[in-house]
Design an enzyme around this catalytic site. Structure first.
Site, PDB file in Angstrom:
ATOM      1  N   LYS A   1     -14.405  19.608  -8.821  1.00 31.33           N
ATOM      2  CA  LYS A   1     -15.045  19.323  -7.525  1.00 31.33           C
ATOM      3  C   LYS A   1     -16.241  20.239  -7.290  1.00 31.33           C
ATOM      4  CE  LYS A   1     -12.563  16.737  -7.912  1.00 31.33           C
ATOM      5  NZ  LYS A   1     -11.380  16.385  -8.741  1.00 31.33           N
TER       6      LYS A   1
ATOM      7  N   GLY B   1       7.746  31.235 -20.715  1.00 29.93           N
ATOM      8  CA  GLY B   1       9.125  31.063 -20.267  1.00 29.93           C
ATOM      9  C   GLY B   1       9.836  29.954 -21.025  1.00 29.93           C
TER      10      GLY B   1
ATOM     11  N   ALA C   1     -12.254   5.442 -18.949  1.00 28.67           N
ATOM     12  CA  ALA C   1     -12.818   5.278 -17.600  1.00 28.67           C
ATOM     13  C   ALA C   1     -11.751   5.515 -16.551  1.00 28.67           C
ATOM     14  CB  ALA C   1     -13.425   3.881 -17.452  1.00 28.67           C
TER      15      ALA C   1
ATOM     16  N   VAL D   1      -9.789   8.506 -13.902  1.00 35.10           N
ATOM     17  CA  VAL D   1     -10.313   9.381 -12.853  1.00 35.10           C
ATOM     18  C   VAL D   1     -11.146  10.511 -13.457  1.00 35.10           C
ATOM     19  CG1 VAL D   1      -9.664  10.930 -10.980  1.00 35.10           C
ATOM     20  CG2 VAL D   1      -8.285   8.909 -11.451  1.00 35.10           C
TER      21      VAL D   1
ATOM     22  N   VAL E   1     -12.323   3.074 -28.940  1.00 33.94           N
ATOM     23  CA  VAL E   1     -12.870   4.012 -29.922  1.00 33.94           C
ATOM     24  C   VAL E   1     -11.930   4.086 -31.118  1.00 33.94           C
ATOM     25  CG1 VAL E   1     -13.469   6.432 -30.338  1.00 33.94           C
ATOM     26  CG2 VAL E   1     -14.114   5.329 -28.189  1.00 33.94           C
TER      27      VAL E   1
ATOM     28  N   GLY F   1      -6.366  10.611 -20.791  1.00 34.07           N
ATOM     29  CA  GLY F   1      -5.114  10.848 -20.099  1.00 34.07           C
ATOM     30  C   GLY F   1      -4.507  12.192 -20.463  1.00 34.07           C
TER      31      GLY F   1
ATOM     32  N   ASP G   1       3.457  17.546 -13.093  1.00 30.14           N
ATOM     33  CA  ASP G   1       2.993  16.686 -14.183  1.00 30.14           C
ATOM     34  C   ASP G   1       4.018  16.523 -15.295  1.00 30.14           C
ATOM     35  OD1 ASP G   1       0.616  16.545 -12.800  1.00 30.14           O
ATOM     36  OD2 ASP G   1      -0.635  17.332 -14.417  1.00 30.14           O
TER      37      ASP G   1
ATOM     38  N   ALA H   1      -2.061  17.032  -8.065  1.00 33.21           N
ATOM     39  CA  ALA H   1      -1.678  18.353  -7.574  1.00 33.21           C
ATOM     40  C   ALA H   1      -0.804  18.251  -6.319  1.00 33.21           C
ATOM     41  CB  ALA H   1      -2.938  19.160  -7.277  1.00 33.21           C
TER      42      ALA H   1
ATOM     43  N   HIS I   1     -17.070   8.805  18.508  1.00 29.59           N
ATOM     44  CA  HIS I   1     -18.292   8.122  18.096  1.00 29.59           C
ATOM     45  C   HIS I   1     -19.437   9.115  18.029  1.00 29.59           C
ATOM     46  CE1 HIS I   1     -21.308   5.023  17.650  1.00 29.59           C
ATOM     47  NE2 HIS I   1     -22.014   5.641  18.590  1.00 29.59           N
TER      48      HIS I   1
HETATM   49  P1  FAD Z   1      -0.264  22.604 -14.027  1.00 29.40           P
HETATM   50  O1  FAD Z   1      -1.285  22.714 -12.982  1.00 29.40           O
HETATM   51  O2  FAD Z   1      -0.661  22.060 -15.351  1.00 29.40           O
HETATM   52  O3  FAD Z   1       0.325  24.069 -14.200  1.00 29.40           O
HETATM   53  C1  FAD Z   1       1.307  24.372 -15.140  1.00 29.40           C
HETATM   54  C2  FAD Z   1       1.213  25.845 -15.498  1.00 29.40           C
HETATM   55  O4  FAD Z   1       2.341  26.195 -16.278  1.00 29.40           O
HETATM   56  C3  FAD Z   1      -0.008  26.193 -16.350  1.00 29.40           C
HETATM   57  O5  FAD Z   1      -0.703  27.262 -15.757  1.00 29.40           O
HETATM   58  C4  FAD Z   1       0.567  26.608 -17.712  1.00 29.40           C
HETATM   59  O6  FAD Z   1      -0.148  27.666 -18.319  1.00 29.40           O
HETATM   60  C5  FAD Z   1       1.958  27.078 -17.314  1.00 29.40           C
HETATM   61  N1  FAD Z   1       2.950  26.965 -18.384  1.00 29.40           N
HETATM   62  C6  FAD Z   1       3.234  25.880 -19.139  1.00 29.40           C
HETATM   63  N2  FAD Z   1       4.281  26.119 -19.940  1.00 29.40           N
HETATM   64  C7  FAD Z   1       4.664  27.399 -19.678  1.00 29.40           C
HETATM   65  C8  FAD Z   1       5.701  28.216 -20.182  1.00 29.40           C
HETATM   66  N3  FAD Z   1       6.560  27.777 -21.062  1.00 29.40           N
HETATM   67  N4  FAD Z   1       5.788  29.488 -19.724  1.00 29.40           N
HETATM   68  C9  FAD Z   1       4.901  29.963 -18.776  1.00 29.40           C
HETATM   69  N5  FAD Z   1       3.934  29.216 -18.260  1.00 29.40           N
HETATM   70  C10 FAD Z   1       3.819  27.950 -18.687  1.00 29.40           C
HETATM   71  N6  FAD Z   1      -5.203  16.359  -9.184  1.00 29.40           N
HETATM   72  C11 FAD Z   1      -5.442  16.128  -7.882  1.00 29.40           C
HETATM   73  O7  FAD Z   1      -4.492  15.975  -7.108  1.00 29.40           O
HETATM   74  N7  FAD Z   1      -6.720  16.062  -7.394  1.00 29.40           N
HETATM   75  C12 FAD Z   1      -7.796  16.220  -8.198  1.00 29.40           C
HETATM   76  O8  FAD Z   1      -8.938  16.161  -7.731  1.00 29.40           O
HETATM   77  C13 FAD Z   1      -7.585  16.477  -9.572  1.00 29.40           C
HETATM   78  N8  FAD Z   1      -8.625  16.656 -10.399  1.00 29.40           N
HETATM   79  C14 FAD Z   1      -8.388  16.969 -11.712  1.00 29.40           C
HETATM   80  C15 FAD Z   1      -9.487  17.170 -12.542  1.00 29.40           C
HETATM   81  C16 FAD Z   1      -9.292  17.496 -13.866  1.00 29.40           C
HETATM   82  C17 FAD Z   1     -10.487  17.736 -14.748  1.00 29.40           C
HETATM   83  C18 FAD Z   1      -7.962  17.636 -14.372  1.00 29.40           C
HETATM   84  C19 FAD Z   1      -7.734  18.018 -15.794  1.00 29.40           C
HETATM   85  C20 FAD Z   1      -6.865  17.426 -13.554  1.00 29.40           C
HETATM   86  C21 FAD Z   1      -7.072  17.084 -12.215  1.00 29.40           C
HETATM   87  N9  FAD Z   1      -6.005  16.842 -11.347  1.00 29.40           N
HETATM   88  C22 FAD Z   1      -6.242  16.548 -10.032  1.00 29.40           C
HETATM   89  C23 FAD Z   1      -4.600  16.896 -11.808  1.00 29.40           C
HETATM   90  C24 FAD Z   1      -3.934  18.214 -11.400  1.00 29.40           C
HETATM   91  O9  FAD Z   1      -4.672  19.289 -11.939  1.00 29.40           O
HETATM   92  C25 FAD Z   1      -2.504  18.240 -11.907  1.00 29.40           C
HETATM   93  O10 FAD Z   1      -1.812  17.097 -11.446  1.00 29.40           O
HETATM   94  C26 FAD Z   1      -1.781  19.473 -11.388  1.00 29.40           C
HETATM   95  O11 FAD Z   1      -2.425  20.656 -11.802  1.00 29.40           O
HETATM   96  C27 FAD Z   1      -0.335  19.497 -11.883  1.00 29.40           C
HETATM   97  O12 FAD Z   1       0.305  20.617 -11.403  1.00 29.40           O
HETATM   98  P2  FAD Z   1       1.551  21.261 -12.154  1.00 29.40           P
HETATM   99  O13 FAD Z   1       1.934  22.443 -11.330  1.00 29.40           O
HETATM  100  O14 FAD Z   1       2.561  20.247 -12.459  1.00 29.40           O
HETATM  101  O15 FAD Z   1       0.982  21.742 -13.577  1.00 29.40           O
HETATM  102  P1  AMP Z   2      -6.367   7.975 -17.261  1.00 29.42           P
HETATM  103  O1  AMP Z   2      -5.024   7.891 -17.937  1.00 29.42           O
HETATM  104  O2  AMP Z   2      -6.421   7.403 -15.875  1.00 29.42           O
HETATM  105  O3  AMP Z   2      -6.948   9.361 -17.319  1.00 29.42           O
HETATM  106  O4  AMP Z   2      -7.369   7.050 -18.097  1.00 29.42           O
HETATM  107  C1  AMP Z   2      -7.542   7.159 -19.487  1.00 29.42           C
HETATM  108  C2  AMP Z   2      -8.220   5.887 -19.974  1.00 29.42           C
HETATM  109  O5  AMP Z   2      -8.576   6.039 -21.353  1.00 29.42           O
HETATM  110  C3  AMP Z   2      -7.338   4.644 -19.894  1.00 29.42           C
HETATM  111  O6  AMP Z   2      -7.971   3.696 -19.067  1.00 29.42           O
HETATM  112  C4  AMP Z   2      -7.237   4.152 -21.345  1.00 29.42           C
HETATM  113  O7  AMP Z   2      -7.273   2.747 -21.436  1.00 29.42           O
HETATM  114  C5  AMP Z   2      -8.474   4.768 -21.994  1.00 29.42           C
HETATM  115  N1  AMP Z   2      -8.354   4.926 -23.463  1.00 29.42           N
HETATM  116  C6  AMP Z   2      -7.292   5.424 -24.153  1.00 29.42           C
HETATM  117  N2  AMP Z   2      -7.548   5.430 -25.503  1.00 29.42           N
HETATM  118  C7  AMP Z   2      -8.809   4.920 -25.665  1.00 29.42           C
HETATM  119  C8  AMP Z   2      -9.664   4.674 -26.811  1.00 29.42           C
HETATM  120  N3  AMP Z   2      -9.283   4.942 -28.068  1.00 29.42           N
HETATM  121  N4  AMP Z   2     -10.903   4.148 -26.590  1.00 29.42           N
HETATM  122  C9  AMP Z   2     -11.324   3.890 -25.322  1.00 29.42           C
HETATM  123  N5  AMP Z   2     -10.563   4.092 -24.217  1.00 29.42           N
HETATM  124  C10 AMP Z   2      -9.324   4.611 -24.360  1.00 29.42           C
END
Ligand code: FAD
Ligand code: AMP
Length: 478
Positions: free
Chosen positions: A58, A122, A189, A191, A245, A278, A319, A327, A451
């Protein structure tokens, strides 16, 4: 004797750190284990979200939008934009400072709430014991009444485009470019692909998005996807649908990508390629063989509706478990789990998790879309209001997109709010608040909106559901 805590959390992302703070607030002795270190080798809390996800993306989206606005949006306001230039390292540096502020903020919150922060990897052992492998290689075992697994996710790699973090990068690498690539390819394509593609496109990259599916933004309402494809294409993103791809070859500082589409095999050359296909759950060395916790067939930790694993007292959130990788979903699961550990009956409403794509215009929705409801045989009334008819959007010269409210035709209960346009994320949240309380379209229509605001577009769309809109001709007659 090993240390014992009421709650041990593995992972300090938005799932884990929020759970840890909440647990400490509720009087539970709490430790949180995290292994991620920043470029300076310092422990950095906050997970993907704060370090390489939501926040840094962001930050770049906001910087790049300001630059883009200067180029294409200032003149209409009478502002001379001559001489505006972009300093990419300064932009990326600003992002790094924001990340630093937020991650150290989590460390401060841990201290303030009495959460014990433990650095290392961990691993859950049998009997709710947790093994921590510290940065120096030493191992400690602690015990817990309850364990919350929150290890998050990482980008999916695809064999046709192996990430080298130089020419072929994942989302993390795409946040670190020090100059604007002339020709930028994005695989996927989704998010993340659209957000990162937008950042670099606004700064001048010629961006091509290769998407295997024929349908654009499948999860969004189809009217929104259609508008998004039209607008993003107009902004300069070349979005190729049905383009899978199949290979890539790095030649020095460029990459030749092979993909197949309806016309057969194609090649295209880029200076940088972002792989954004993904994310997948992180479970590497997380569970001892006898931990008793199971993964599902897709590699996620198997949990019930309350994030409980099959081992009593062991939970998993964010996740690493089923559902949307967001998040706010992770954080709310953390709160739910901790409150349930305290004996509350907290539930989470998985039907009302908002989704946002921070392109411009923003795209956001909550609840079900029209095609889903039709497929389920639900009769609906739909009200739409375009930002082109909003005085506030006109004042801001930001009139693309619309608000769409979908209500049950029999009860008028709002089933979905879908927005593409300025402030979409915030407008959809207003819909979500109403929907949580079972609002009808009429209820929203009867409320007083300030408004001029963008929110008035939500008001008018809700009114339009039953043919009562004032500032647009009603499709539905009263
Ligand atoms: P994570 O944030 O992945 O955190 C997990 C943590 O656990 C990490 O720090 C990792 O180092 C640690 N860890 C893993 N295994 C171990 C272990 N065995 N021991 C100790 N530590 C460990 N989501 C939104 O809601 N809004 C957004 O705008 C958005 N934008 C995004 C943009 C990008 C480019 C990306 C990549 C993701 C985005 N997301 C967004 C998704 C969001 O970041 C994730 O859904 C969110 O961070 C998940 O939270 P989490 O706590 O499950 O895991
Ligand atoms: P998301 O899971 O929302 O982050 O989107 C990932 C996107 O990548 C999905 O729409 C998939 O269809 C696309 N995708 C996965 N593998 C390929 C590939 N080999 N070539 C082009 N697009 C792909």
């Amino acid at each position: 004797m090993s240390q014992k805590f009421d709650v041990v959390v593995i992972g300090a992302g938005p799932g884990g750190y929020v759970a840890a703070i909440k647990a400490a607030q509720l009087g539970l002795s709490t430790a949180c284990i995290e292994k991620y270190t920043d470029k300076e080798g310092k422990l950095a809390l906050g997970g993907t979200c704060l370090n390489v996800g939501c926040i840094p993306s962001k930050a770049l989206l906001d910087s790049s939008w300001k630059f883009h606005e200067a180029q294409v949006g200032f003149a209409i306001h009478g502002i001379n934009h001559a001489g505006v230039t972009m300093d990419v390292p300064a932009m990326v540096g600003r992002k790094a400072n924001i990340v630093k502020g937020l991650t150290s903020g989590v460390a401060t919150l841990f201290k303030a709430n009495g959460v014990t922060s433990l650095q290392g990897h961990g691993k859950l052992l049998a009997g709710k014991k947790v093994e921590i492998t510290k940065p120096d290689g030493s191992v400690e075992i602690i015990e817990a009444e309850n364990v919350i697994l929150a290890p998050g996710s990482r980008p999916i790699d695809i064999p046709p485009a192996p990430v080298d973090q130089n020419v072929i990068v994942d989302s993390t690498g795409a946040l670190e470019f020090q100059s604007v690539p002339k020709r930028l390819g994005v695989i996927g394509a989704g998010v993340i692909g659209l957000e990162l593609g937008s950042v670099w496109s606004r700064l001048g990259s010629q961006v091509t998005v290769l998407e295997a599916l024929d349908t654009f933004l499948l999860a969004a309402d189809s009217a929104v996807s259609k508008e998004a494809l039209k607008t993003l294409t107009k902004q300069g993103l070349d979005i190729k649908l049905g383009a899978r791809v199949t290979g890539s070859k790095v030649n020095g500082e460029e990459v030749v990508v092979t993909y197949t589409d309806k016309n057969g095999e194609q090649t295209i050359t880029f200076d940088k390629l972002i792989v954004a296909v993904g994310r997948r759950p992180v479970t590497t060395d997380l569970l001892a063989a006898d931990s008793g916790v199971n993964l599902d067939e897709r590699g996620f930790v198997h949990v019930d509706d309350h994030c409980a694993t099959t081992v009593p007292g062991v939970f998993a959130i964010g996740d690493v478990v089923r559902g949307m990788m967001l998040a706010h979903k992770a954080s709310e699961e953390g709160i739910m789990v901790v409150e349930r550990i305290k004996g509350h009956k907290t539930q989470m409403n998985y039907d009302l998790i908002p989704s946002v794509i921070y392109t411009h215009p923003e795209i956001a929705w909550v609840g079900k879309n029209e095609q889903q409801l039709k497929a389920e045989g639900v009769e609906v009334n739909v009200g739409t209001f375009p930002f082109a008819a909003s005085g506030r959007a006109m004042a801001a010269n930001d009139t693309g997109g619309f608000v769409k409210v979908i209500a049950d035709a029999k009860t008028d209960r709002v089933l979905g709010v879908h927005v593409i346009g300025p402030g979409a994320a915030e407008l959809v949240q207003q819909g979500a608040i109403g929907m949580e309380f079972g609002t009808s379209a009429e209820d929203i229509g009867m409320m007083v909106f300030s408004h001029p605001t963008l929110s008035e577009a939500l008001h008018e769309a809700a009114l339009a559901v039953n043919g009562h809109a004032i500032h647009i001709a009603n499709k539905k007659k009263r």
